[in-house]
Design a protein around this motif. Structure first.
Motif, PDB file in Angstrom:
ATOM      1  N   PRO A  25      -7.602   5.354  -0.214  1.00  0.00           N
ATOM      2  CA  PRO A  25      -6.739   6.653  -0.504  1.00  0.00           C
ATOM      3  C   PRO A  25      -6.418   7.128   1.233  1.00  0.00           C
ATOM      4  O   PRO A  25      -5.390   7.780   1.048  1.00  0.00           O
TER       5      PRO A  25
ATOM      6  N   PHE B 236      -0.676   9.519  -2.205  1.00  0.00           N
ATOM      7  CA  PHE B 236      -1.972  10.301  -2.563  1.00  0.00           C
ATOM      8  C   PHE B 236      -2.287  11.406  -1.693  1.00  0.00           C
ATOM      9  O   PHE B 236      -2.893  12.461  -2.055  1.00  0.00           O
TER      10      PHE B 236
ATOM     11  N   ALA C  91      -5.053   7.344  -9.196  1.00  0.00           N
ATOM     12  CA  ALA C  91      -6.153   6.475  -8.399  1.00  0.00           C
ATOM     13  C   ALA C  91      -6.001   4.850  -9.165  1.00  0.00           C
ATOM     14  O   ALA C  91      -6.170   4.828 -10.279  1.00  0.00           O
TER      15      ALA C  91
ATOM     16  N   TYR D 150     -10.730   7.685  -4.392  1.00  0.00           N
ATOM     17  CA  TYR D 150      -9.499   8.438  -4.601  1.00  0.00           C
ATOM     18  C   TYR D 150     -10.123   9.614  -5.194  1.00  0.00           C
ATOM     19  O   TYR D 150      -9.605  10.744  -4.515  1.00  0.00           O
TER      20      TYR D 150
END
Length: 422
Positions: A218, A224, A347, A355
């Motif tokens: 991530p 994200f 994710a 994530y």
């Protein structure tokens, strides 16, 4: 046709119901301790206000690392083992407070306990995500409702104990919370390890000799990270209700001061009544994304009602504040539903824990920055509320575009694998 029983209506089977019980016990214990922590350090440890504030701030800062750390560990180790370890560490850190009044040790033990405390939230959410499968949004809604009930029960217990206000009473509250962690660990031992989502291993299907890609992270996923940053803004309803509401009533309206706790009761009741029923409107990824539009409308209505409450007149202020709390409570409910579904959908399967651990930084950031922002809004006066509302609406629109673009790009390359597809 036979109506479904309560057991049938709760996703996740026996383990899902057992984890709901664990969550209820967790929040009950937290309700016992959280409402009395400052008084414990005052009456038992003999600390002043400044030293208590510094202790809580330092431990909170350490606690922030708990979420991403727990998420990363969850991609490598069984969830149940991590949960049990975290619960026992929380118990040990609390009980250690009973052994000393030395300030440095109190700070150390509080900081140690804060790490698994924040990490457990990620682990329990990940467990629910896996055990409930495609019903994860409904399960999380039930879990949130159960947690609110547990917090209320713990708060009532703490209120009864605090009426005594002796050192022994505070020590019993602390020990009682530690005991809840031990009970939770014992119950978690009886929970089966949930099946992890089917992994889309990087490079697993590539030709022999082809270089493997690094596992998804991530921290390297700019989309994200932007999604998480937007989430921290959309979580501001928490600071509005917890911090801004009482201050605004006192400093800017003609409403009675006693209205603030009454409105918080309204908030809790509405969450308990509507979190589960409304969760069905965000049961799929696309449905959850579309909820960002009504969320923007609720934010706009709530902030405008706050601004209107500053107008002259006690009755008008009360009505406007009730309207603001109702709108922002439904914004809280909708935002929670959207957040649960979209964070999982974005994710990758092989890094789901990592994530979700990073995503948990959004509410942590909001809890730190939100009060500072909201006190600035209050100082600026009524016109600042529409500005805040416009910023929240713009963030909803940006989040909608970001999610649509990210998921569309994913569908053109590697299919997004979520827990409902294993």
């Amino acid at each position: 046709m036979r109506r479904a029983s309560l057991k049938d209506r709760i996703p996740g089977g026996t383990d899902g119901r057992r984890m709901l019980l664990i969550g209820f016990i967790d929040k009950t214990g937290t309700g016992l301790w959280a409402t009395s922590i400052a008084l414990y350090f005052t009456y038992v440890s003999g600390l002043g206000v400044g030293r208590i504030g510094l202790l809580v701030g330092i431990s909170g800062g350490f606690g922030i690392v708990g979420a991403p750390l727990a998420g990363r560990l969850a991609d490598r180790f069984p969830l149940t083992r991590l949960l049990i370890g975290g619960q026992l560490l929380r118990a040990a850190a609390l009980l250690a407070l009973l052994t000393t009044d030395t300030y440095a040790l109190l700070v150390l033990y509080s900081a140690i306990g804060a790490v698994p405390d924040r990490g457990t939230n990620v682990l329990t959410r990940l467990y629910a995500t896996r055990v409930a499968g495609s019903d994860r949004v409904r399960y999380q809604a039930i879990n949130r409702t159960v947690g609110n009930l547990g917090w209320s029960v713990g708060g009532l217990g703490a209120a009864a104990a605090l009426s005594v206000a002796t050192s022994t009473a505070f020590q019993l509250l602390l020990a009682g919370n530690a005991l809840t962690y031990v009970v939770m660990a014992a119950l978690t031992l009886r929970c089966a390890e949930p099946q992890a989502p089917a992994r889309v291993a990087a490079g697993a299907d590539s030709a022999p000799g082809a270089p493997d890609r690094r596992p998804a992270s991530p921290w390297r996923d700019r989309a994200f990270l932007l999604f998480t940053a937007n989430e921290s803004v959309l979580s501001l309803h928490d600071s509005i209700l917890q911090v801004a509401l009482p201050l605004w009533i006192v400093h800017a309206t003609d409403a009675p001061v006693g209205l603030a706790p009454a409105l918080m009761v309204v908030n809790s009741v509405l969450v308990v009544l509507f979190q589960v029923p409304l969760s069905r409107f965000g049961a799929t990824t696309d449905a959850a994304r579309r909820l960002l539009t009504p969320l923007a409308c609720l934010f706009a209505a709530g902030t405008l009602a706050f601004a209107a409450s500053a107008a002259a007149g006690r009755a008008f202020a009360i009505v406007a504040l009730i309207g603001a709390i109702v709108a922002l409570t439904f914004a809280e409910i909708v935002q929670a539903t959207v957040s649960w579904e979209l964070s999982v959908a974005l994710a990758p399967a092989e890094a789901q824990g990592s994530y979700l651990g990073v995503h948990a930084l959004a509410p942590a950031t909001q809890r730190f920055a939100g009060p500072l922002l909201l006190t600035g809004v209050i100082s600026a006066g009524p016109l600042a509320w529409p500005v805040l509302g416009a910023a929240l609406v713009a963030t909803c629109a940006a989040q909608n575009r970001l999610v649509r673009r990210t998921l569309s790009r994913s569908s053109l390359s590697v299919p997004v694998v979520t827990v409902s597809e294993h």
